[in-house]
Design a protein around this motif. Structure first.
Motif, PDB file in Angstrom:
ATOM      1  N   CYS A  50       0.929  -1.319   0.413  1.00  0.00           N
ATOM      2  CA  CYS A  50      -0.441   0.213  -0.214  1.00  0.00           C
ATOM      3  C   CYS A  50       0.725   0.979   0.420  1.00  0.00           C
ATOM      4  O   CYS A  50       1.325   1.040   0.203  1.00  0.00           O
ATOM      5  CB  CYS A  50      -0.927  -0.386   1.144  1.00  0.00           C
ATOM      6  N   ILE A  51       0.470   2.206  -0.310  1.00  0.00           N
ATOM      7  CA  ILE A  51       1.233   3.519  -0.597  1.00  0.00           C
ATOM      8  C   ILE A  51      -0.107   4.727   0.227  1.00  0.00           C
ATOM      9  O   ILE A  51      -0.825   5.096  -0.290  1.00  0.00           O
ATOM     10  CB  ILE A  51       1.875   3.893  -1.483  1.00  0.00           C
ATOM     11  N   SER A  52       0.339   5.381   0.937  1.00  0.00           N
ATOM     12  CA  SER A  52      -0.862   6.787   1.625  1.00  0.00           C
ATOM     13  C   SER A  52      -0.448   7.926   0.923  1.00  0.00           C
ATOM     14  O   SER A  52      -0.629   8.235  -0.653  1.00  0.00           O
ATOM     15  CB  SER A  52       0.818   7.131   2.592  1.00  0.00           C
ATOM     16  N   ILE A  53      -1.287   8.748   1.373  1.00  0.00           N
ATOM     17  CA  ILE A  53      -1.647   9.739   0.055  1.00  0.00           C
ATOM     18  C   ILE A  53      -0.591  10.195  -0.300  1.00  0.00           C
ATOM     19  O   ILE A  53      -0.643  10.629  -1.440  1.00  0.00           O
ATOM     20  CB  ILE A  53      -2.599  10.736   1.251  1.00  0.00           C
ATOM     21  N   SER A  54       0.161  10.633   0.769  1.00  0.00           N
ATOM     22  CA  SER A  54       0.803  11.736   0.574  1.00  0.00           C
ATOM     23  C   SER A  54       2.400  11.184  -0.372  1.00  0.00           C
ATOM     24  O   SER A  54       3.446  11.920  -1.104  1.00  0.00           O
ATOM     25  CB  SER A  54       2.402  12.476   1.716  1.00  0.00           C
ATOM     26  N   GLY A  55       2.330   9.720  -0.279  1.00  0.00           N
ATOM     27  CA  GLY A  55       3.458   9.077  -1.323  1.00  0.00           C
ATOM     28  C   GLY A  55       4.503   8.955  -0.373  1.00  0.00           C
ATOM     29  O   GLY A  55       4.818   7.788  -0.867  1.00  0.00           O
ATOM     30  N   GLY A  56       4.188   9.171   0.607  1.00  0.00           N
ATOM     31  CA  GLY A  56       5.519   9.202   1.712  1.00  0.00           C
ATOM     32  C   GLY A  56       6.114   7.617   2.402  1.00  0.00           C
ATOM     33  O   GLY A  56       7.142   7.595   3.426  1.00  0.00           O
ATOM     34  N   ARG A  57       4.787   7.326   3.040  1.00  0.00           N
ATOM     35  CA  ARG A  57       4.858   5.785   3.469  1.00  0.00           C
ATOM     36  C   ARG A  57       4.228   4.645   2.474  1.00  0.00           C
ATOM     37  O   ARG A  57       2.769   4.435   1.853  1.00  0.00           O
ATOM     38  CB  ARG A  57       4.043   5.899   4.848  1.00  0.00           C
ATOM     39  N   THR A  58       4.860   3.544   2.510  1.00  0.00           N
ATOM     40  CA  THR A  58       5.401   2.411   1.537  1.00  0.00           C
ATOM     41  C   THR A  58       5.088   1.120   2.940  1.00  0.00           C
ATOM     42  O   THR A  58       5.360   1.712   3.640  1.00  0.00           O
ATOM     43  CB  THR A  58       5.416   2.081   0.740  1.00  0.00           C
ATOM     44  N   LYS A  59       4.002   0.225   2.789  1.00  0.00           N
ATOM     45  CA  LYS A  59       3.855  -1.265   3.207  1.00  0.00           C
ATOM     46  C   LYS A  59       4.176  -1.849   2.061  1.00  0.00           C
ATOM     47  O   LYS A  59       3.737  -1.977   1.179  1.00  0.00           O
ATOM     48  CB  LYS A  59       2.513  -1.157   3.938  1.00  0.00           C
ATOM     49  N   TYR A  60       4.450  -3.325   2.429  1.00  0.00           N
ATOM     50  CA  TYR A  60       5.291  -3.749   1.920  1.00  0.00           C
ATOM     51  C   TYR A  60       4.805  -5.904   2.002  1.00  0.00           C
ATOM     52  O   TYR A  60       4.992  -5.801   3.389  1.00  0.00           O
ATOM     53  CB  TYR A  60       6.306  -4.735   0.839  1.00  0.00           C
ATOM     54  N   ALA A  61       3.810  -7.170   2.259  1.00  0.00           N
ATOM     55  CA  ALA A  61       4.450  -7.547   2.575  1.00  0.00           C
ATOM     56  C   ALA A  61       5.802  -8.621   2.491  1.00  0.00           C
ATOM     57  O   ALA A  61       6.323  -8.325   1.085  1.00  0.00           O
ATOM     58  CB  ALA A  61       2.708  -9.066   1.432  1.00  0.00           C
ATOM     59  N   ASP A  62       5.518  -9.513   2.998  1.00  0.00           N
ATOM     60  CA  ASP A  62       7.032 -10.137   3.354  1.00  0.00           C
ATOM     61  C   ASP A  62       7.707 -10.600   2.279  1.00  0.00           C
ATOM     62  O   ASP A  62       9.010 -10.881   1.799  1.00  0.00           O
ATOM     63  CB  ASP A  62       7.339 -10.996   4.562  1.00  0.00           C
ATOM     64  N   SER A  63       6.429 -10.988   1.363  1.00  0.00           N
ATOM     65  CA  SER A  63       6.990 -12.297   0.707  1.00  0.00           C
ATOM     66  C   SER A  63       7.460 -11.678  -0.691  1.00  0.00           C
ATOM     67  O   SER A  63       7.959 -12.322  -1.685  1.00  0.00           O
ATOM     68  CB  SER A  63       5.921 -12.897   0.119  1.00  0.00           C
TER      69      SER A  63
END
Length: 126
Positions: A50-63
């Motif tokens: 996922c990516i935040s509104i600002s684009g400054g925060r992202t998240k990824y599954a470990d895989s």
């Protein structure tokens, strides 16, 4: 209801790359975090990134960490998922969806997202 359309899927060999696009129509992505999910046959839908509104925060599954990169271009009203070093286990239908509450600070689970796109097939096979 917010409308999202995925594109860019297809068949690729192991080790190859694809870039998925998630384009919004009828509304501006400027105010929404966006997530990517995938669902393989016989399996539950799982969060990929996922990516935040600002684009400054992202998240990824470990895989997918280190192989996939999420980005957004608000001028194009589009979120991208660059997928490199693809593996057969990446084969699935990929969906994008809206995170209207958590701004990518949740747990990347299905209940946190809504307004799902129709999905697009990604097949990794030799």
């Amino acid at each position: 209801q917010l409308h999202l359309v995925e594109s860019g899927g297809g068949l690729v060999q192991p080790g190859g790359s694809l870039r998925l696009s998630c384009e919004a129509s009828g509304f501006s992505l400027d105010y929404y975090a966006i997530g990517w999910f995938r669902q393989a046959p016989g399996k539950e839908r799982e969060g990929v990134s996922c990516i935040s509104i600002s684009g400054g925060r992202t998240k990824y599954a470990d895989s997918v960490k280190g192989r996939f990169t999420i980005s957004r271009d608000n001028a194009l009203n589009t979120v991208f998922l660059q997928m490199n070093s693809l593996k057969p286990e990446d084969t699935a239908v990929y969906y994008c969806a809206v995170d209207a509450i958590w701004d990518c600070e949740g747990y990347l689970t299905v209940p946190e997202f809504g307004d799902w796109g129709q999905g697009i097939q990604v097949t990794v096979s030799s």
